[in-house]
Design a protein around this motif. Structure first.
Motif, PDB file in Angstrom:
ATOM      1  N   TYR A 115       0.968  -1.178   0.174  1.00  0.00           N
ATOM      2  CA  TYR A 115      -0.070  -0.086   0.080  1.00  0.00           C
ATOM      3  C   TYR A 115       0.836   1.224   0.089  1.00  0.00           C
ATOM      4  O   TYR A 115       2.095   1.277   0.581  1.00  0.00           O
ATOM      5  CB  TYR A 115      -1.031  -0.100   1.189  1.00  0.00           C
ATOM      6  CG  TYR A 115      -1.960  -1.026   1.276  1.00  0.00           C
ATOM      7  CD1 TYR A 115      -3.239  -0.517   0.899  1.00  0.00           C
ATOM      8  CD2 TYR A 115      -1.986  -2.288   1.589  1.00  0.00           C
ATOM      9  CE1 TYR A 115      -4.368  -1.566   1.021  1.00  0.00           C
ATOM     10  CE2 TYR A 115      -2.748  -3.163   1.807  1.00  0.00           C
ATOM     11  CZ  TYR A 115      -4.043  -2.882   1.434  1.00  0.00           C
ATOM     12  OH  TYR A 115      -4.998  -3.736   1.591  1.00  0.00           O
TER      13      TYR A 115
ATOM     14  N   ASP B  80      -0.935   3.991   0.843  1.00  0.00           N
ATOM     15  CA  ASP B  80      -1.988   4.841   1.924  1.00  0.00           C
ATOM     16  C   ASP B  80      -2.169   3.980   3.061  1.00  0.00           C
ATOM     17  O   ASP B  80      -2.639   3.031   3.238  1.00  0.00           O
ATOM     18  CB  ASP B  80      -3.325   4.925   0.949  1.00  0.00           C
ATOM     19  CG  ASP B  80      -4.269   5.869   1.775  1.00  0.00           C
ATOM     20  OD1 ASP B  80      -4.820   5.288   2.931  1.00  0.00           O
ATOM     21  OD2 ASP B  80      -4.490   6.959   1.327  1.00  0.00           O
TER      22      ASP B  80
ATOM     23  N   ARG C 190      -6.004   3.445   4.121  1.00  0.00           N
ATOM     24  CA  ARG C 190      -6.492   2.237   3.333  1.00  0.00           C
ATOM     25  C   ARG C 190      -6.136   0.995   3.927  1.00  0.00           C
ATOM     26  O   ARG C 190      -6.969  -0.061   3.950  1.00  0.00           O
ATOM     27  CB  ARG C 190      -6.364   2.489   1.923  1.00  0.00           C
ATOM     28  CG  ARG C 190      -6.933   1.468   0.901  1.00  0.00           C
ATOM     29  CD  ARG C 190      -6.465   1.653  -0.491  1.00  0.00           C
ATOM     30  NE  ARG C 190      -6.965   0.733  -1.420  1.00  0.00           N
ATOM     31  CZ  ARG C 190      -6.771   0.292  -2.505  1.00  0.00           C
ATOM     32  NH1 ARG C 190      -6.052   1.223  -3.286  1.00  0.00           N
ATOM     33  NH2 ARG C 190      -7.153  -0.811  -3.180  1.00  0.00           N
TER      34      ARG C 190
END
Length: 395
Positions: free
Chosen positions: A76, A78, A81
């Protein structure tokens, strides 16, 4: 409750006390993540304790490579998220210090425990903000990577001191004299208050100071000096301090990045023995030496040399204990008030050095300029106004 269209929430995971694997995520995929965090997590994965479910980095290529090399299934860029989709039980924070507060708070709010690299956060105010997000009964809690206080050697000496087998601690020396060249400080975030948090006292010597405090207990006052002798940085590159402990012991502390002959050392002179630890970045039983006073019976002195099975200080040693705390729902060592004590000493060291005063434990609180920044806004030490305006951060 079974998830449905009316209730889109994911099903809750079984309790950690059930023995299921702890779902871990690594935030920041640089050298410390690759060299220390991931290997420790992988070792515990082999033992059925953990599984690394995700990694996060702002550099997409870096996190993809980290996951491919380490067998981590989800990459990821983020953090929010990742927290929402993977629901990790544990987040290990391996990013520069300026990001630690925001990332630790996000993980705690998502219900994850945190294991954050040192320096913990840039200020006592930041530390309080992280503490405010911790659980009140059984976690989640945020612990700091202070691996030097873990392992068999530190445990053995701590027990001898606690039992007063060595007599009263009297005199101590704590030394972190390392060497960092100009290339080291070419990394943009190093040597700056806002991004690194501080110089060798904060970023290097905090490990040995934490171990010293773990062995001797609370400090009461500090008198310090700091200087920039070589490097063109905002922070100091050397500091010295005199510290008095609540138990009456007195200590000298030296933190340097100007020392070609690198060493990390702690020496404790007690009534009945001298204890010495000499190493660099980690220690084992062989790095400790206990020298008895002349009148100590030979049999007793010999017993002091039995350190037991050798468990080196390491991220793995601390992670094992953290995992046990998670399963028991107990606050881990190096968290909360126990984790704050080293940051408080470092903050007091800077305040003493920059104000030419003796600083006492507990005096730096909200309203004190050193509570929000280790430079305390001191002329000659605080960032230049133009640089502050450019970065958009408080002086």
């Amino acid at each position: 409750m079974t998830p449905s269209a009316a209730d889109p929430r994911p099903a809750p995971l079984p309790s950690l006390s059930s023995g299921r694997r702890i779902r871990a995520a690594v935030v920041g995929t640089g050298a410390i993540a690759r060299g220390s965090h991931l290997p420790a997590l992988a070792r515990l994965a082999e033992e059925g304790e953990t599984e690394v479910v995700a990694a996060v980095d702002v550099d997409a290529a870096a996190v993809e490579a980290f996951c491919a090399e380490g067998g981590v299934p989800h990459a990821y860029t983020d953090l929010d998220r990742m927290l929402a989709e993977q629901r990790p039980d544990l987040v290990t924070v391996c990013t520069p210090p300026t990001l630690h507060r925001e990332q630790s708070v996000a993980a705690l709010r998502a219900g994850a425990w945190v294991w954050c690299e040192k320096p913990p956060v840039p200020s006592l105010a930041d530390y309080a903000a992280v503490e405010a997000e911790e659980g009140t009964d059984g976690g989640p809690y945020a612990a700091i990577v202070f691996q030097h206080r873990f392992g068999s050697g530190a445990r053995h000496v701590r027990r001898l001191l606690a039992e007063r087998a060595l007599g009263r601690p009297l005199v101590a020396h704590c030394q972190t004299t390392w060497y960092r060249d100009t290339a080291y400080y070419a990394v943009p975030w190093r040597g700056r208050w806002h991004t690194e948090g501080g110089g060798p006292a904060m970023g290097h010597g905090i490990h040995q100071m934490d171990l010293l405090l773990d062995l001797l207990g609370p400090w009461s006052e500090v008198r310090a000096m700091a200087a920039r002798l070589v490097h063109d940085v905002e922070t100091e590159d050397v500091s010295t301090a005199l510290v008095r402990f609540e138990n009456g012991a007195m200590a000298t502390i030296v933190n340097s990045v100007l020392s070609p002959d690198e060493v990390s050392r702690i020496r404790l002179d007690c009534e009945r023995a001298t204890v010495e630890l000499t190493h660099l970045y980690g220690h084992s039983n062989a790095d400790w030496r206990i020298t008895p006073a002349p009148d100590v019976p030979a049999a007793e002195a010999a017993a002091w040399q039995d350190f037991g099975a050798d468990v080196p200080s390491s991220h793995l040693a601390q992670l094992r204990e953290l995992v046990a705390s998670m399963r028991a729902g107990e606050r881990p060592r190096a968290s909360g008030a126990d984790g704050r004590t080293s940051l408080e000493l470092v903050t007091a060291l800077y305040k003493s050095a920059f104000t030419d005063t003796t600083v006492r434990r507990g005096e730096i609180g909200p309203g004190d300029p050193f509570h929000t920044a280790l430079h305390g806004g001191t002329p000659g030490w605080a960032p230049a106004a133009a640089a502050v305006a450019e970065r958009g951060v408080p002086a």
